[in-house]
Design a protein around this motif. Structure first.
Motif, PDB file in Angstrom:
ATOM      1  N   LYS A 206      35.293   9.135  62.226  1.00  0.00           N
ATOM      2  CA  LYS A 206      35.964   8.498  61.095  1.00  0.00           C
ATOM      3  C   LYS A 206      35.944   9.330  59.826  1.00  0.00           C
ATOM      4  O   LYS A 206      36.751   9.093  58.936  1.00  0.00           O
ATOM      5  N   ARG A 263      32.535   5.417  52.918  1.00  0.00           N
ATOM      6  CA  ARG A 263      33.538   4.523  52.336  1.00  0.00           C
ATOM      7  C   ARG A 263      33.921   4.953  50.927  1.00  0.00           C
ATOM      8  O   ARG A 263      35.083   4.860  50.539  1.00  0.00           O
ATOM      9  N   GLU A 271      40.259   9.958  58.587  1.00  0.00           N
ATOM     10  CA  GLU A 271      40.726   8.573  58.689  1.00  0.00           C
ATOM     11  C   GLU A 271      40.097   7.717  57.595  1.00  0.00           C
ATOM     12  O   GLU A 271      40.740   6.824  57.038  1.00  0.00           O
ATOM     13  N   ALA A 272      38.822   8.010  57.268  1.00  0.00           N
ATOM     14  CA  ALA A 272      38.142   7.261  56.209  1.00  0.00           C
ATOM     15  C   ALA A 272      38.822   7.476  54.861  1.00  0.00           C
ATOM     16  O   ALA A 272      38.917   6.549  54.054  1.00  0.00           O
ATOM     17  N   GLU A 273      39.318   8.702  54.603  1.00  0.00           N
ATOM     18  CA  GLU A 273      39.993   8.957  53.338  1.00  0.00           C
ATOM     19  C   GLU A 273      41.311   8.183  53.269  1.00  0.00           C
ATOM     20  O   GLU A 273      41.685   7.665  52.209  1.00  0.00           O
ATOM     21  N   LYS A 274      42.017   8.097  54.391  1.00  0.00           N
ATOM     22  CA  LYS A 274      43.280   7.353  54.416  1.00  0.00           C
ATOM     23  C   LYS A 274      43.050   5.893  54.040  1.00  0.00           C
ATOM     24  O   LYS A 274      43.771   5.319  53.208  1.00  0.00           O
ATOM     25  N   LYS A 275      42.023   5.281  54.613  1.00  0.00           N
ATOM     26  CA  LYS A 275      41.717   3.892  54.295  1.00  0.00           C
ATOM     27  C   LYS A 275      41.221   3.754  52.860  1.00  0.00           C
ATOM     28  O   LYS A 275      41.509   2.769  52.180  1.00  0.00           O
ATOM     29  N   TYR A 276      40.463   4.753  52.425  1.00  0.00           N
ATOM     30  CA  TYR A 276      39.948   4.753  51.051  1.00  0.00           C
ATOM     31  C   TYR A 276      41.092   4.775  50.041  1.00  0.00           C
ATOM     32  O   TYR A 276      41.092   4.023  49.056  1.00  0.00           O
ATOM     33  N   GLU A 278      44.169   3.806  50.581  1.00  0.00           N
ATOM     34  CA  GLU A 278      44.891   2.536  50.675  1.00  0.00           C
ATOM     35  C   GLU A 278      44.195   1.455  49.850  1.00  0.00           C
ATOM     36  O   GLU A 278      44.847   0.685  49.134  1.00  0.00           O
ATOM     37  N   ARG A 279      42.862   1.397  49.956  1.00  0.00           N
ATOM     38  CA  ARG A 279      42.117   0.402  49.175  1.00  0.00           C
ATOM     39  C   ARG A 279      42.265   0.664  47.678  1.00  0.00           C
ATOM     40  O   ARG A 279      42.432  -0.271  46.888  1.00  0.00           O
TER      41      ARG A 279
END
Length: 340
Positions: A206, A263, A271-276, A278-279
């Protein structure tokens, strides 16, 4: 095992001191001093103290692991450059260039193992303390009549305490192990293996970009990610229940701490940066701000290479004191300056 007790004796005393002091606090707030859960929570308190002390090493491990994955494309290019060259001069040049890559990235293979290496003496010290409970409780412990503040009376109390019918010093392979001991041990071994697997998967799958996952080192790490939990299953049957509690609790701490760091400071391209992102975009939208404005609100973990580059950019300004300025000699140029 007297040799190991001699080598680990100072750490055994430190481990026993933390456990006994935690036991005193738990007893003071009303828990049963002879209860298994009181001694279990004493081991949990030991984990908390040790892991708080290791937070700087943990952050350094995250940086090092991230850096090791990020430099893999450069390492592969270097290996292709020296492929087939086995003479000493070429091998030395390859090692020097490889170390230069690691220095530039602010990482090293050793740094990624620091928290584990730092915990191993504590782990073995706890193992020796728990293994020695039975002999200490009967007064047959050869080295001393106590391990720091862990006296014979406290050892008898800890030895008699049980969790679901299993004492903290019991192992799966004990000759007189009951079904309660084996069930509790099996559950703890599975928990230990599962948390180890999840922690490694969280770090590698991740928090790494796709480009860093497609190389021999990443494939080797993925293989080890599944091999280590299997090894723990076979090795864990020889560990006392108290040691398994320590290991499982430490894994849970690592998993939560690692989740927080990934996080809030993911590796670029992962993938963690992509979600980060987005948040962060959702938070910025709710507050009526742009994503660029929100960049300043989240602290980032700065690598050693980034810190060095920042220091090089920020050159200090030289201010000349008044006492060292050239005096006004009264010449034509000075007169014109004064008139202006």
């Amino acid at each position: 095992m007297d040799f190991f007790d001699t080598v680990l004796w100072p750490l055994m005393i430190a481990v026993a001191w933390i456990m006994v002091r935690a036991h005193d606090v738990l007893t003071f707030i009303g828990l049963d001093p002879a209860g298994g859960w009181t001694w279990l929570l004493s081991i949990v308190a030991l984990v908390v103290v040790i892991r708080i002390l290791l937070i700087p090493l943990f952050v350094r491990q995250i940086k090092a692991s991230r850096g090791m994955q990020m430099v893999q494309p450069e390492i592969q290019k270097l290996q292709k450059k020296y492929k087939g060259k086995t003479d000493p001069a070429s091998r030395q040049a390859m090692q020097q260039e490889m170390m230069a890559i690691y220095r530039e990235a602010g990482t090293s293979p050793f740094a990624s193992c620091l928290p584990i290496l730092a915990q191993m003496p504590i782990f073995f010290s706890l193992y020796r303390v728990l293994i020695s409970l039975s002999t200490l409780a009967t007064g047959n412990y050869e080295r001393s009549d106590s391990i720091g503040p862990l006296t014979q009376a406290l050892a008898q109390q800890a030895e008699a305490s049980e969790i679901f019918g299993a004492s903290l010093s019991s192992t799966f392979m004990d000759d007189g192990a009951t079904w309660s001991v084996r069930v509790v041990t099996a559950v703890l071994i599975l928990l230990m293996s599962a948390t180890t697997l999840f922690t490694q998967r969280q770090l590698t799958m991740k928090n790494m970009p796709a480009s860093a996952l497609d190389n021999p080192m990443a494939r080797q790490q993925r293989m080890l990610m599944y091999i280590f939990p299997l090894i723990f299953i076979f090795v864990g049957v020889n560990f006392p229940i108290g040691v398994l509690i320590y290991w499982s609790t430490s894994n849970l701490w690592t998993m939560g701490q690692q989740f927080f760091v990934i996080r809030n400071s993911p590796a670029p391209g992962s993938e963690a940066e992509k979600k980060y992102l987005e948040r962060k975009a959702k938070r910025a939208k709710r507050r009526g701000r742009s994503l660029e404005d929100a960049e300043d609100d989240v602290p980032q973990i700065e690598t050693e290479a980034e810190a060095q580059e920042r220091r090089q950019r920020q050159q200090p300004k030289r201010n000349t004191p008044r006492s060292k300025r050239k005096p006004n000699t009264g010449g034509p140029e000075s007169a014109e300056t004064n008139e202006n």
